[in-house]
Scaffold this motif. Structure first.
Motif, PDB file in Angstrom:
ATOM      1  N   PRO A   1      -4.487  36.603 -30.358  1.00 37.36           N
ATOM      2  CA  PRO A   1      -5.234  36.456 -29.732  1.00 37.36           C
ATOM      3  C   PRO A   1      -5.256  34.505 -30.430  1.00 37.36           C
ATOM      4  O   PRO A   1      -5.019  34.250 -31.539  1.00 37.36           O
ATOM      5  N   CYS A   2      -5.901  33.934 -29.391  1.00 35.18           N
ATOM      6  CA  CYS A   2      -5.641  32.410 -29.516  1.00 35.18           C
ATOM      7  C   CYS A   2      -6.587  31.843 -29.075  1.00 35.18           C
ATOM      8  O   CYS A   2      -7.059  32.792 -27.720  1.00 35.18           O
ATOM      9  N   LEU A   3      -6.840  30.432 -29.172  1.00 35.94           N
ATOM     10  CA  LEU A   3      -8.635  29.893 -28.123  1.00 35.94           C
ATOM     11  C   LEU A   3      -7.395  29.464 -27.603  1.00 35.94           C
ATOM     12  O   LEU A   3      -6.509  28.625 -27.866  1.00 35.94           O
TER      13      LEU A   3
ATOM     14  N   PRO B   1     -15.198  32.554 -26.143  1.00 34.30           N
ATOM     15  CA  PRO B   1     -15.241  32.571 -28.230  1.00 34.30           C
ATOM     16  C   PRO B   1     -16.181  33.149 -29.081  1.00 34.30           C
ATOM     17  O   PRO B   1     -17.583  32.725 -28.122  1.00 34.30           O
TER      18      PRO B   1
ATOM     19  N   GLU C   1     -10.541  33.175 -25.819  1.00 32.22           N
ATOM     20  CA  GLU C   1      -9.292  33.683 -26.135  1.00 32.22           C
ATOM     21  C   GLU C   1      -8.817  34.909 -25.511  1.00 32.22           C
ATOM     22  O   GLU C   1      -9.570  35.376 -24.632  1.00 32.22           O
TER      23      GLU C   1
END
Length: 255
Positions: free
Chosen positions: A46-48, A86, A73
């Motif tokens: 997972p990334c922002l 987030p 996210e």
């Protein structure tokens, strides 16, 4: 043995890659091999995602308007993209379109685009030449993916979401054997979406994690043109990527 530029690449992935094959064929086979293995791992990343949204060029106004900034996210679990606010410890059950509201929403940039081209045999791919970009010699390929095997979902100002086909190209580094950039244009967009054109440009880079280096999207630009001339551009940046193991409840825990 001579090989034409236009090849039935899909046939080559069912047999071992021979040393005498052209460099562009061997590179594509390696991208498919690596892509399939990475997509099959239990560990997800997972990334922002930070999205800056702008609008311009409608029939009533031509100035550029800032539509605001969104942060989510984002990850790919169980064959689909999931997003969360987030700081949340659980992914939201709503779709990207439902969470972003009216405006351009493109699902699949983080994972499905790459999966459609490299993780399956859905795409028809052909080599189109070598290019030098920022001092790097890159191989360029063209591709097309029909709607019935696509994972590309878009929605417009009408609020309607649809899966569409796509056509585009991608660039790969033969030395590192990795994807550098992928561009895609939506194909056969349903009229009820309200858009006549949607383009997406994704740039990839290496991300260092405790589990090792992985190739993930770094930035993307999504552009849409509506039938009334209105244009929307979404500029996305992917940061703070990390490893986690997905649970059936779609909760995530750092590993």
């Amino acid at each position: 043995m001579m090989f034409p530029r236009r090849l039935g690449y899909a046939l080559l992935f069912a047999v071992p890659v021979l040393a005498k094959l052209p460099a562009e064929v061997k590179l594509l086979a390696r991208l498919k091999q690596r892509g399939g293995a990475a997509l099959g791992q239990a560990v997800n990343y997972p990334c922002l995602e930070t999205i800056e949204r702008f609008e311009s060029g409608s029939l009533r106004k031509s100035k550029i308007n800032n539509l605001g900034t969104l942060r989510f996210e984002v990850a790919h679990i169980g064959g689909r993209e999931v997003i969360a606010l987030p700081g949340s410890r659980e992914f939201d059950k709503r779709t990207r379109a439902e969470m972003t509201g009216l405006g351009l929403s493109v699902a699949g940039v983080f994972h499905a685009f790459g999966k459609s081209v490299f993780g399956t045999n859905a795409a028809t791919v052909q080599f189109s030449g070598w290019e030098t970009v920022a001092g790097r010699r890159l191989a360029r390929y063209d591709f097309s993916i029909p709607q019935y095997v696509s994972g590309y979902a878009i929605s417009g100002a009408t609020g309607v979401t649809a899966i569409v086909g796509s056509k585009g190209r991608f660039w790969a580094d033969p030395v590192r054997e990795e994807l550098v950039r992928l561009t895609s244009e939506a194909d056969e967009i349903p009229i009820e979406i309200g858009l006549r054109r949607v383009l997406v440009d994704v740039r990839y880079g290496r991300v260092s994690l405790p589990s090792g280096e992985v190739q993930l999207p770094e930035t993307s630009i999504a552009e849409s043109v509506a039938w009334n001339g209105r244009e929307i551009r979404n500029f996305s940046e992917f940061t703070q990527c990390r490893s986690f193991r997905a649970e059936s409840s779609l909760k995530f825990e750092d590993v």
